[in-house]
Design a protein around this motif. Structure first.
Motif, PDB file in Angstrom:
ATOM      1  N   LEU A  71       0.820  -1.200   0.000  1.00 53.82           N
ATOM      2  CA  LEU A  71       0.000   0.000   0.000  1.00 53.82           C
ATOM      3  C   LEU A  71       0.865   1.266   0.000  1.00 53.82           C
ATOM      4  CD1 LEU A  71      -2.940   0.911   0.160  1.00 53.82           C
ATOM      5  CD2 LEU A  71      -2.651   1.050   2.620  1.00 53.82           C
ATOM      6  N   LEU A  74       2.137   1.839  -3.398  1.00 48.61           N
ATOM      7  CA  LEU A  74       1.021   2.172  -4.292  1.00 48.61           C
ATOM      8  C   LEU A  74       0.659   3.652  -4.191  1.00 48.61           C
ATOM      9  CD1 LEU A  74      -0.893   0.496  -6.189  1.00 48.61           C
ATOM     10  CD2 LEU A  74      -2.521   0.498  -4.332  1.00 48.61           C
ATOM     11  N   ILE A  75       0.628   4.129  -2.970  1.00 52.30           N
ATOM     12  CA  ILE A  75       0.253   5.529  -2.746  1.00 52.30           C
ATOM     13  C   ILE A  75       1.380   6.472  -3.152  1.00 52.30           C
ATOM     14  CG2 ILE A  75      -0.318   7.225  -0.953  1.00 52.30           C
ATOM     15  CD1 ILE A  75      -1.653   4.766   0.514  1.00 52.30           C
ATOM     16  N   LEU A  87     -11.105   8.221  -6.103  1.00 54.66           N
ATOM     17  CA  LEU A  87     -11.031   9.331  -5.149  1.00 54.66           C
ATOM     18  C   LEU A  87      -9.822   9.218  -4.225  1.00 54.66           C
ATOM     19  CD1 LEU A  87     -14.776   9.865  -4.215  1.00 54.66           C
ATOM     20  CD2 LEU A  87     -13.369  11.172  -5.788  1.00 54.66           C
ATOM     21  N   PHE A  88      -9.293   8.014  -4.061  1.00 53.51           N
ATOM     22  CA  PHE A  88      -8.111   7.853  -3.231  1.00 53.51           C
ATOM     23  C   PHE A  88      -6.836   8.294  -3.961  1.00 53.51           C
ATOM     24  CE2 PHE A  88     -10.631   4.702  -0.725  1.00 53.51           C
ATOM     25  CZ  PHE A  88     -10.445   5.285   0.510  1.00 53.51           C
ATOM     26  N   TYR A  89      -6.891   8.374  -5.264  1.00 58.20           N
ATOM     27  CA  TYR A  89      -5.675   8.609  -6.057  1.00 58.20           C
ATOM     28  C   TYR A  89      -5.625   9.996  -6.701  1.00 58.20           C
ATOM     29  CZ  TYR A  89      -5.285   3.540  -5.690  1.00 58.20           C
ATOM     30  OH  TYR A  89      -5.196   2.261  -5.206  1.00 58.20           O
ATOM     31  N   MET A  90      -6.812  10.562  -7.000  1.00 58.50           N
ATOM     32  CA  MET A  90      -6.842  11.754  -7.837  1.00 58.50           C
ATOM     33  C   MET A  90      -6.297  13.015  -7.178  1.00 58.50           C
ATOM     34  SD  MET A  90     -10.497  11.059  -9.623  1.00 58.50           S
ATOM     35  CE  MET A  90     -10.569  12.527 -10.647  1.00 58.50           C
ATOM     36  N   ASP A  91      -6.163  12.984  -5.853  1.00 64.21           N
ATOM     37  CA  ASP A  91      -5.595  14.162  -5.187  1.00 64.21           C
ATOM     38  C   ASP A  91      -4.129  14.348  -5.567  1.00 64.21           C
ATOM     39  OD1 ASP A  91      -7.830  15.011  -3.930  1.00 64.21           O
ATOM     40  OD2 ASP A  91      -7.397  14.048  -2.011  1.00 64.21           O
ATOM     41  N   ASN A  92      -3.449  13.242  -5.829  1.00 62.14           N
ATOM     42  CA  ASN A  92      -1.998  13.324  -6.039  1.00 62.14           C
ATOM     43  C   ASN A  92      -1.538  12.965  -7.440  1.00 62.14           C
ATOM     44  OD1 ASN A  92      -1.618  13.863  -3.248  1.00 62.14           O
ATOM     45  ND2 ASN A  92      -1.959  11.695  -2.859  1.00 62.14           N
ATOM     46  N   GLN A  93      -2.433  12.471  -8.255  1.00 57.60           N
ATOM     47  CA  GLN A  93      -1.989  11.986  -9.565  1.00 57.60           C
ATOM     48  C   GLN A  93      -2.985  12.377 -10.642  1.00 57.60           C
ATOM     49  OE1 GLN A  93      -1.056   7.806  -9.485  1.00 57.60           O
ATOM     50  NE2 GLN A  93      -0.484   7.716 -11.635  1.00 57.60           N
ATOM     51  N   GLU A  94      -2.452  12.733 -11.818  1.00 52.13           N
ATOM     52  CA  GLU A  94      -3.306  13.051 -12.964  1.00 52.13           C
ATOM     53  C   GLU A  94      -3.448  11.830 -13.853  1.00 52.13           C
ATOM     54  OE1 GLU A  94      -3.602  17.155 -15.094  1.00 52.13           O
ATOM     55  OE2 GLU A  94      -1.519  16.850 -14.540  1.00 52.13           O
ATOM     56  N   LEU A 137     -11.829  10.065   6.000  1.00 48.56           N
ATOM     57  CA  LEU A 137     -11.362  11.273   5.327  1.00 48.56           C
ATOM     58  C   LEU A 137     -12.045  12.541   5.817  1.00 48.56           C
ATOM     59  CD1 LEU A 137     -11.187  10.022   1.662  1.00 48.56           C
ATOM     60  CD2 LEU A 137      -9.335  10.287   3.272  1.00 48.56           C
ATOM     61  N   ASN A 210       0.807  10.247 -18.233  1.00 45.87           N
ATOM     62  CA  ASN A 210       2.027  10.126 -19.038  1.00 45.87           C
ATOM     63  C   ASN A 210       2.272   8.713 -19.579  1.00 45.87           C
ATOM     64  OD1 ASN A 210       2.875  12.862 -18.797  1.00 45.87           O
ATOM     65  ND2 ASN A 210       3.424  12.433 -16.663  1.00 45.87           N
ATOM     66  N   PHE A 266      -8.900  13.981 -18.300  1.00 42.32           N
ATOM     67  CA  PHE A 266      -8.392  14.646 -17.110  1.00 42.32           C
ATOM     68  C   PHE A 266      -7.166  15.470 -17.438  1.00 42.32           C
ATOM     69  CE2 PHE A 266     -10.996  11.236 -15.629  1.00 42.32           C
ATOM     70  CZ  PHE A 266     -11.713  11.840 -14.634  1.00 42.32           C
TER      71      PHE A 266
ATOM     72  N   LEU B  19      -3.366   6.870   2.943  1.00 40.03           N
ATOM     73  CA  LEU B  19      -4.666   6.347   2.542  1.00 40.03           C
ATOM     74  C   LEU B  19      -4.668   4.831   2.448  1.00 40.03           C
ATOM     75  CD1 LEU B  19      -5.384   8.899  -0.301  1.00 40.03           C
ATOM     76  CD2 LEU B  19      -6.199   8.976   2.032  1.00 40.03           C
ATOM     77  N   ARG B  25     -14.216   4.482   1.550  1.00 38.25           N
ATOM     78  CA  ARG B  25     -13.905   5.897   1.772  1.00 38.25           C
ATOM     79  C   ARG B  25     -14.916   6.394   2.798  1.00 38.25           C
ATOM     80  NH1 ARG B  25     -14.744  11.143  -0.804  1.00 38.25           N
ATOM     81  NH2 ARG B  25     -12.784  12.267  -0.933  1.00 38.25           N
ATOM     82  N   VAL B  26     -14.456   6.531   4.030  1.00 33.82           N
ATOM     83  CA  VAL B  26     -15.377   6.839   5.123  1.00 33.82           C
ATOM     84  C   VAL B  26     -15.565   8.346   5.231  1.00 33.82           C
ATOM     85  CG1 VAL B  26     -15.857   6.536   7.570  1.00 33.82           C
ATOM     86  CG2 VAL B  26     -14.611   4.776   6.336  1.00 33.82           C
ATOM     87  N   PRO B  78     -12.181  15.618  -6.061  1.00 31.19           N
ATOM     88  CA  PRO B  78     -10.918  16.128  -6.628  1.00 31.19           C
ATOM     89  C   PRO B  78     -11.067  16.979  -7.874  1.00 31.19           C
ATOM     90  CG  PRO B  78     -11.138  13.769  -7.029  1.00 31.19           C
ATOM     91  CD  PRO B  78     -12.305  14.160  -6.188  1.00 31.19           C
ATOM     92  N   ARG B 171      -4.046  22.027  -7.883  1.00 29.77           N
ATOM     93  CA  ARG B 171      -2.824  21.324  -7.469  1.00 29.77           C
ATOM     94  C   ARG B 171      -2.003  20.882  -8.667  1.00 29.77           C
ATOM     95  NH1 ARG B 171      -7.301  18.682  -7.393  1.00 29.77           N
ATOM     96  NH2 ARG B 171      -7.498  16.486  -7.982  1.00 29.77           N
ATOM     97  N   PHE B 172      -2.671  20.587  -9.805  1.00 29.02           N
ATOM     98  CA  PHE B 172      -1.927  20.170 -10.991  1.00 29.02           C
ATOM     99  C   PHE B 172      -1.469  21.365 -11.821  1.00 29.02           C
ATOM    100  CE2 PHE B 172      -4.713  16.389 -10.231  1.00 29.02           C
ATOM    101  CZ  PHE B 172      -3.698  15.627  -9.664  1.00 29.02           C
TER     102      PHE B 172
END
Lengths: 266, 281
Positions: A71, A74-75, A87-94, A137, A210, A266, B19, B25-26, B78, B171-172
């Motif tokens: 994990l 992965l993050i 939703l777990f990934y989109m904050d940090n990755q495009e 969250l 990419n 995106f 995460l 996702r709570v 996001p 952020r991007f």
């Protein structure tokens, strides 16, 4: 002079097809975290999610390798292709493409008590709710629902529930049921579960922005999903994993909704 | 050229939780109906699920509703398109933000009200432009450059000025700025500080402000008429916001995040004027 308005889409389609053909020649690597029975190296065909991904790939003549990594890795990796809840990934990755392929629902689990009794408790301040580490969250207004305790694994959550250290566990429905079956096979009947009403989430393939031929790969997965839904392969996979419980009635409408939400570049 | 130097109040409130991607996702939405759920793009410290109070804009909304004995919870997403979807296609109570691109039909399905005026700045990355990007405020002076616009932002003025426009979430956009994909972006001062401190702390001083007066954007709440309570709650919200503007609570929330400065006080006064006009509509 008459404009050639149809030319640009035709060129675009040609380029995407070329990209898709190239995409067929090499394996697409998707990374995931062990979460049985959705993703599991221990299951012969890799779990429900893995079976869907491989059925899509077979339908489209693609090769997809599913890699199981920790994990933490992965993050931390923001350049890979992922599978999971976007939703777990989109904050940090495009991502260039996000393709919802299945739905996960969350359930409330209790031990030797009915879920509805715990939820209707008029003194929620004393309610102890177990969640996986990092999944809580939204801290806003949570105090009024109870005291939240985090656990590092699915197993430890249910061990605490059984030991009376928790009153309620929030867990993915399929994962919770599988965990109970695997770790407490002689006590399954003592657990109660209720699907949380607002809990549907997409399980999606996410292609990094990419990744070579990202758009073409995304189109192929989308097309493959449509085909296996139409030819019945998709339904058979769902029925296999929902053998002991009905497939949630909102599955198709939820999948349709998430396909709309994520049907964008995106 | 100036560099960003505003003290950030909200940064300490931004959690950096690891995460568990294989779990549920709570969010509070699991425990509540969608009737009082408000959605926004995660943009700390303006609107943020990770902030115990939901961020500055949500605190304003919550205070206004509190004064009318109403409650609301915040769920963040996001990307802007998801927020637009939930406020126009589902039954959430409302959405918060500055960049809603809605169709004419969608506009008819919401009730809109302003919440705050955000101070914004045009930013560039110094290593990409060692001499800076100097301008007097006319977009035509920036012809040929690339602008990073927020998803949903009306960027027609930039395109008209022959400025290339690339879209993304805040952020991007900062990453695009650093990698040279865009030459300049516009961001609320508070969220710019948060993003830079959280993601680009090592080269914080490499982000420069373009010479021009601070820009302004209006943060709005859109009440979703598909929610059966929305119309009634929107009326209570209007009463509540008027009350907190008058009793000083509104100004206290702004100062909590921005500090007590002449500029923030000036913007509160500007908002009061805007609100009076809104009430006359």
């Amino acid at each position: 002079m008459k404009k050639h308005t149809g030319l640009l889409p035709a060129i675009l389609l040609f380029c995407l097809t070329l990209g898709a053909l190239r995409a067929e020649q090499q394996a697409v690597v998707l990374q995931v975290n062990e979460s049985s029975p959705i993703w599991s190296q221990k299951l012969p065909l890799g779990g429900m999610g893995a079976e869907i991904v491989q059925a899509i790939s077979k339908e489209m003549g693609m090769k997809t390798d599913i890699e199981y990594i920790s994990l933490k890795r992965l993050i931390a990796d923001t350049t890979n292709n992922d599978i999971g809840n976007p939703l777990f990934y989109m904050d940090n990755q495009e991502f260039a493409a996000i393709i919802p392929i299945a739905i996960s629902y969350s359930s409330f689990f209790t031990y030797k008590n009915k879920v509805k009794n715990v939820l209707s408790d008029t003194s929620p301040i004393a309610r102890r709710i177990g969640v996986l580490k990092g999944t809580n969250l939204n801290m806003t207004a949570f105090k009024r629902f109870g005291f939240f305790e985090e656990s590092a694994s699915h197993e430890s959550l249910f061990k605490k529930l059984k030991a009376g250290r928790l009153d309620l566990v929030v867990e993915l429905s399929l994962v919770g049921r599988e965990t109970i079956k695997n770790f407490f096979p002689n006590d399954v009947e003592s657990f109660d579960a209720m699907v949380a009403p607002n809990s549907s989430s997409p399980i999606a393939i996410m292609i990094d922005v990419n990744c070579p031929n990202a758009n073409a790969i995304g189109l192929r997965y989308r097309e493959g999903l449509e085909r296996i839904v139409k030819n019945g392969v998709y339904q058979k996979i769902l029925e296999k994993y929902y053998a002991n419980a009905p497939i949630p009635s909102s599955w198709r409408s939820d999948l349709s909704k998430f396909k709309t939400i994520y049907s964008i570049d995106f | 050229m100036k560099t960003l130097g505003i003290k950030l109040v909200g940064l300490a409130l931004v959690a950096s939780a690891s995460l568990m991607a294989s779990g549920p996702r709570v969010t509070s939405a699991l425990f509540t109906s969608a009737q009082n759920e408000i959605v926004a793009v995660e943009t700390p410290p303006l609107y943020s699920s990770k902030n115990p109070n939901g961020g500055m804009a949500f605190e304003i909304v919550k205070a206004a509703l509190d004064s009318e004995k109403e409650t609301a919870t915040l769920t963040t997403y996001p990307i802007q398109k998801m927020v637009n979807y939930y406020v126009t296609q589902e039954k959430v109570l409302a959405a918060l933000g500055t960049n809603f691109k809605l169709s004419e039909d969608e506009k008819k399905s919401v009730i809109s009200a302003p919440i705050a005026i955000f101070a914004e700045r045009y930013l560039y990355y110094k290593p990409a432009h060692p001499k800076g990007i100097s301008w007097s405020g006319k977009l035509s002076e920036l012809k040929g450059l690339s602008y990073g616009a927020h998803n949903g932002e009306d960027a027609s003025a930039y395109k008209k000025a022959e400025i290339k426009v690339l879209y993304g979430e805040s952020r991007f956009l900062f990453k695009k700025l650093k990698t040279g994909k865009v030459d300049f972006i516009k961001e609320p001062v508070l969220s710019a500080e948060t993003i830079i401190d959280a993601n680009f702390a090592a080269d914080k001083n490499e982000f420069g402000i373009m010479e021009s007066a601070p820009q302004k954007s209006i943060c709005k709440i859109l009440f979703n008429l598909k929610n059966p309570q929305a119309e009634e709650i929107s009326k209570k919200f209007i009463k509540g916001l008027s009350a907190i503007l008058q009793n000083g609570k509104y100004q206290a929330i702004i100062e909590k995040y921005e500090g007590k400065t002449a500029l923030s006080s000036q913007r509160v006064e500007e908002f009061k004027t805007l609100w009076k006009k809104e009430l006359l509509k």
